[in-house]
Scaffold this motif. Sequence first.
Motif, PDB file in Angstrom:
ATOM      1  N   TRP A 497       0.739  -1.250  -0.040  1.00 45.31           N
ATOM      2  CA  TRP A 497      -0.094   0.006  -0.095  1.00 45.31           C
ATOM      3  C   TRP A 497       0.883   1.307   0.061  1.00 45.31           C
ATOM      4  CZ3 TRP A 497      -3.251  -1.710   4.808  1.00 45.31           C
ATOM      5  CH2 TRP A 497      -3.884  -2.841   4.325  1.00 45.31           C
ATOM      6  N   GLU A 498       0.549   2.085  -0.952  1.00 44.43           N
ATOM      7  CA  GLU A 498       1.448   3.185  -1.086  1.00 44.43           C
ATOM      8  C   GLU A 498       0.700   4.283   0.046  1.00 44.43           C
ATOM      9  OE1 GLU A 498       3.419   1.258  -3.622  1.00 44.43           O
ATOM     10  OE2 GLU A 498       1.361   1.403  -3.738  1.00 44.43           O
ATOM     11  N   TYR A 499      -0.793   4.339   0.059  1.00 46.72           N
ATOM     12  CA  TYR A 499      -1.234   5.249   0.918  1.00 46.72           C
ATOM     13  C   TYR A 499      -2.324   4.452   1.670  1.00 46.72           C
ATOM     14  CZ  TYR A 499      -0.107   8.880  -2.299  1.00 46.72           C
ATOM     15  OH  TYR A 499       0.799   9.713  -3.168  1.00 46.72           O
ATOM     16  N   LEU A 500      -2.469   4.870   3.135  1.00 40.35           N
ATOM     17  CA  LEU A 500      -3.351   4.261   3.935  1.00 40.35           C
ATOM     18  C   LEU A 500      -3.918   5.462   4.657  1.00 40.35           C
ATOM     19  CD1 LEU A 500      -4.479   1.716   5.443  1.00 40.35           C
ATOM     20  CD2 LEU A 500      -2.420   1.593   6.963  1.00 40.35           C
ATOM     21  N   ILE A 501      -5.166   5.266   4.885  1.00 45.66           N
ATOM     22  CA  ILE A 501      -5.712   6.396   5.534  1.00 45.66           C
ATOM     23  C   ILE A 501      -6.547   6.101   7.037  1.00 45.66           C
ATOM     24  CG2 ILE A 501      -6.224   7.376   3.332  1.00 45.66           C
ATOM     25  CD1 ILE A 501      -9.001   6.916   3.700  1.00 45.66           C
ATOM     26  N   ASN A 509      -2.299   4.178  15.097  1.00 45.75           N
ATOM     27  CA  ASN A 509      -1.491   3.427  15.651  1.00 45.75           C
ATOM     28  C   ASN A 509      -1.720   2.228  15.585  1.00 45.75           C
ATOM     29  OD1 ASN A 509      -0.237   5.873  16.617  1.00 45.75           O
ATOM     30  ND2 ASN A 509      -1.622   6.023  18.439  1.00 45.75           N
ATOM     31  N   ILE A 510      -3.206   1.715  15.617  1.00 47.81           N
ATOM     32  CA  ILE A 510      -3.412   0.226  15.648  1.00 47.81           C
ATOM     33  C   ILE A 510      -2.958  -0.203  14.410  1.00 47.81           C
ATOM     34  CG2 ILE A 510      -5.316  -1.282  15.674  1.00 47.81           C
ATOM     35  CD1 ILE A 510      -6.632   0.401  17.852  1.00 47.81           C
ATOM     36  N   LEU A 511      -3.364   0.368  13.079  1.00 47.95           N
ATOM     37  CA  LEU A 511      -3.244  -0.053  11.835  1.00 47.95           C
ATOM     38  C   LEU A 511      -1.624  -0.310  11.412  1.00 47.95           C
ATOM     39  CD1 LEU A 511      -6.215   1.953   9.733  1.00 47.95           C
ATOM     40  CD2 LEU A 511      -6.014  -0.380  10.462  1.00 47.95           C
ATOM     41  N   LYS A 512      -0.978   0.536  12.145  1.00 50.18           N
ATOM     42  CA  LYS A 512       0.448   0.668  11.597  1.00 50.18           C
ATOM     43  C   LYS A 512       1.189  -0.439  12.258  1.00 50.18           C
ATOM     44  CE  LYS A 512       4.245   3.941  11.387  1.00 50.18           C
ATOM     45  NZ  LYS A 512       4.081   4.129   9.970  1.00 50.18           N
ATOM     46  N   ALA A 516       2.053  -4.406  10.421  1.00 47.12           N
ATOM     47  CA  ALA A 516       3.371  -4.159  10.219  1.00 47.12           C
ATOM     48  C   ALA A 516       3.655  -2.934   9.203  1.00 47.12           C
ATOM     49  CB  ALA A 516       4.196  -5.395  10.131  1.00 47.12           C
ATOM     50  N   TYR A 517       2.934  -1.849   9.273  1.00 45.24           N
ATOM     51  CA  TYR A 517       2.776  -0.900   8.187  1.00 45.24           C
ATOM     52  C   TYR A 517       3.995   0.058   8.189  1.00 45.24           C
ATOM     53  CZ  TYR A 517       1.041   2.226   4.446  1.00 45.24           C
ATOM     54  OH  TYR A 517       1.007   3.001   3.437  1.00 45.24           O
ATOM     55  N   GLU A 518       4.894   0.172   7.384  1.00 45.38           N
ATOM     56  CA  GLU A 518       6.251   0.832   7.708  1.00 45.38           C
ATOM     57  C   GLU A 518       6.433   2.615   7.096  1.00 45.38           C
ATOM     58  OE1 GLU A 518       9.464  -1.429   6.317  1.00 45.38           O
ATOM     59  OE2 GLU A 518       9.149  -2.886   8.020  1.00 45.38           O
ATOM     60  N   LYS A 519       4.967   2.780   6.434  1.00 39.88           N
ATOM     61  CA  LYS A 519       4.986   4.131   5.700  1.00 39.88           C
ATOM     62  C   LYS A 519       4.158   4.886   6.549  1.00 39.88           C
ATOM     63  CE  LYS A 519       4.960   1.902   0.907  1.00 39.88           C
ATOM     64  NZ  LYS A 519       4.547   0.549   1.111  1.00 39.88           N
ATOM     65  N   ASP A 520       4.103   6.083   6.130  1.00 38.20           N
ATOM     66  CA  ASP A 520       3.273   7.207   6.865  1.00 38.20           C
ATOM     67  C   ASP A 520       1.845   6.884   6.579  1.00 38.20           C
ATOM     68  OD1 ASP A 520       5.671   8.674   7.697  1.00 38.20           O
ATOM     69  OD2 ASP A 520       5.452   9.855   6.177  1.00 38.20           O
ATOM     70  N   ILE A 521       0.929   7.066   7.603  1.00 38.30           N
ATOM     71  CA  ILE A 521      -0.426   6.837   7.620  1.00 38.30           C
ATOM     72  C   ILE A 521      -1.045   8.333   7.624  1.00 38.30           C
ATOM     73  CG2 ILE A 521      -2.509   6.109   8.689  1.00 38.30           C
ATOM     74  CD1 ILE A 521      -1.154   3.876   9.961  1.00 38.30           C
ATOM     75  N   HIS A 522      -2.082   8.663   6.362  1.00 34.46           N
ATOM     76  CA  HIS A 522      -2.527   9.992   6.382  1.00 34.46           C
ATOM     77  C   HIS A 522      -3.720  10.242   7.047  1.00 34.46           C
ATOM     78  CE1 HIS A 522       0.226  10.469   3.194  1.00 34.46           C
ATOM     79  NE2 HIS A 522      -0.004   9.207   2.617  1.00 34.46           N
TER      80      HIS A 522
END
Length: 731
Positions: A497-501, A509-512, A516-522
């Motif tokens: 995923w390039e973008y996760l909102i 915090n939970i989705l990250k 194990a999401y390493e990019k920025d969450i928008h």
Amino acid sequence: MTFISIIIPFNHRKRYLEECLDSLMEQNIDDGEVILILNRNATQADKEPLDDLMEKYTKLNIKVKEFDNEIGVAKARNIGLELATGKYVYFIDADDYIYSNGLAKLIEIAKKTDADFINGHRLQTSYVKERFEEMLQNRNNETAKKGKKTDTEFSINLIVDQKSRSQDNILTVLHALIKREIIIENNLEFDEEKEAYIDYPFILDLLQYIKTFKGVENALYGKRISDNPIDEPNLNQMIEERFPLFIQEYNDELDYINKHPNEENYIILKKEIKAKMLRYYIKRFSMQYRSNWDEKWTTSYLNEMSEIAKTFENIPWYYKKEINALKSKDKKALKKWINIRLGKNKAKQIIKEPWRFDTTLYYNVYNKQEIKENQIIFESFRGDYYSDSPKYIYEYLYKHFSDKFEFVWVINDKNTKIPGNPKKVKRFSREFYKELAVSKYWVINGRQAARLKKRPEQIIVSTWHGTPLKKLGLDIDNIYSGSPQIKKIYAKNASEWEYLISPNEYTSNILKRCFAYEKDIHLTGYPRNDILYNATEETVDKIKEKLNLDKNKKIILYAPTWRDDEFYEKGQYKFSLKLNLDKLKESLGEEYILLVRTHYFIADKLDLSDYKGFAVDVSRYDDIAELYLISDILITDYSSVFFDFANLRRPILFYTYDLDKYQNMLRGFYIDIHTEVPGPLVFTTEEIIDKIKNIDKLNEEYKERYDEFYERFCSVDDGNASKRIVEKVWT
């Protein structure tokens, strides 16, 4: 006299240890002892006391030896051997478990025969014990002595577990009764210098002293593969470069065996491990070599496997040309024969499962076509609905940028009305694969299917589909339906995923963590909630007209979730309505209409024909946000719908009739459902009726908590989330 000493090294993952001990309790051992070596790492977060476990399992006669530092499995087993008093010793890993009477059968044979070594079959599994046993009951689980003429042959076959194609130990001490006096008299112990693959030196030394073997059919042991290899890996899962160690084990074993050329045990063992390595090459190595994902597999690893191939014996005729190419390191010929073999297998699969033909076209044809830079493909809830955040992002893009983009919607019912008349494709149809392969952007509200292959140039915008109450992804302790290995897929999906909102910091915090999401969450808010701020009275009236609802009555929306342990198959859950509709209709029918909306995973269809005019099944209504708009009260349980509904600041009741089971056994929650949700927990239909009849009092009672809840979870949403995400991605 103690007959059996069961040795268990334990580091962490208490939930696994409980299943292990539960399985031992089922064996009804009355003359044994369990030696639990607490092999702990001071940095582990789960250092909870085990006193409660000791009390629960007093029947097992548990002796505990505790270490505050990490001592390793080999040393833990050696300490266990020093403490053991039984005639036989038995090793089990703390995250494994025994099926049914698997150990009891070994003990029965030991008492009848007094054999030196008695063992059974191990099955790799990532399932919780309950599901593992259920699955075995649904298939033939006999471990017949096929082709094994003697007890020794069968027992050594079980030690090697020839059918396994993994890079776990070739030889293992697990699920075997071993006479303790043989170990003591010959000063046998585990090599404490080894961190992994510790079993085989011990077994190799042991076999020269074993005179009598007994392999036991249908005595099964569950060898657990961790369902969370990211946060809770097994020892072997923590090893990055397993292949060299695996090959080293094989070579060491052959060297040892060759020093005992005339001993029956080693002659049989040699045949078994060679057969296992041939199977490993066919089922595992050749696949990885063919994929060329890492140069090592086509250079150094190929060279090592080529040398090993020279040790193979009794090669089936249909593999001989391929193995000859491997031996000679003829890469061109090797790939040719691998491709022929895999091609035949693929053809058989396609004949059996025709859908695979379309996926083959997708991988090999469609994914090689030029990507359309201006094409966006949308999917909501597996193509079953035109709804959720993808819908509102699409409508914003269509309204403001229809001249810049081509739009495709994945929708299983092509009669679904979608403004702008975009191209519609049914999920997993050939047309679906064609359009997906060339679309620059994918907009989804869940995980992309595992069979899909995102190209490097493509961009996935994941909107997810709710603020989490119940645990998700890597945070779930036990998976009950589908394969627990789905946790690996969670992390793999999210990495693409390039973008996760997200609608709030809590969700971010939970989705990250859980993916194990390493990019920025928008932090944009959820586009699906835009309608809750932008809708007019006319919008509300149109929705009621579409559903043919009496505009003079108030509306209650009942939107429960599914239960993880109640299912038909993966993704198909059972549902039984726990509300007493007769009582609800009698008490509230004059003033209210009840809308029932089940989760999209639910396979059962409701029959509400006896409640016409009062209860309406809206489970197949596309957009639940429109149902929020027309509802005066929400009743839910553990569904995340209440986070969205709270944007309207209307009353919410939580019908949690199975609360203890759900929070303690199935999922667990991220927040304290007793003190943080913006409404009361109710457990009976009568309580629901009482709360609704006194709704004004309830509103006053929960006003302060509701205000706090709104500020924490809803304050980002303001009707402009679609605009924010479009500006981030496309403008």
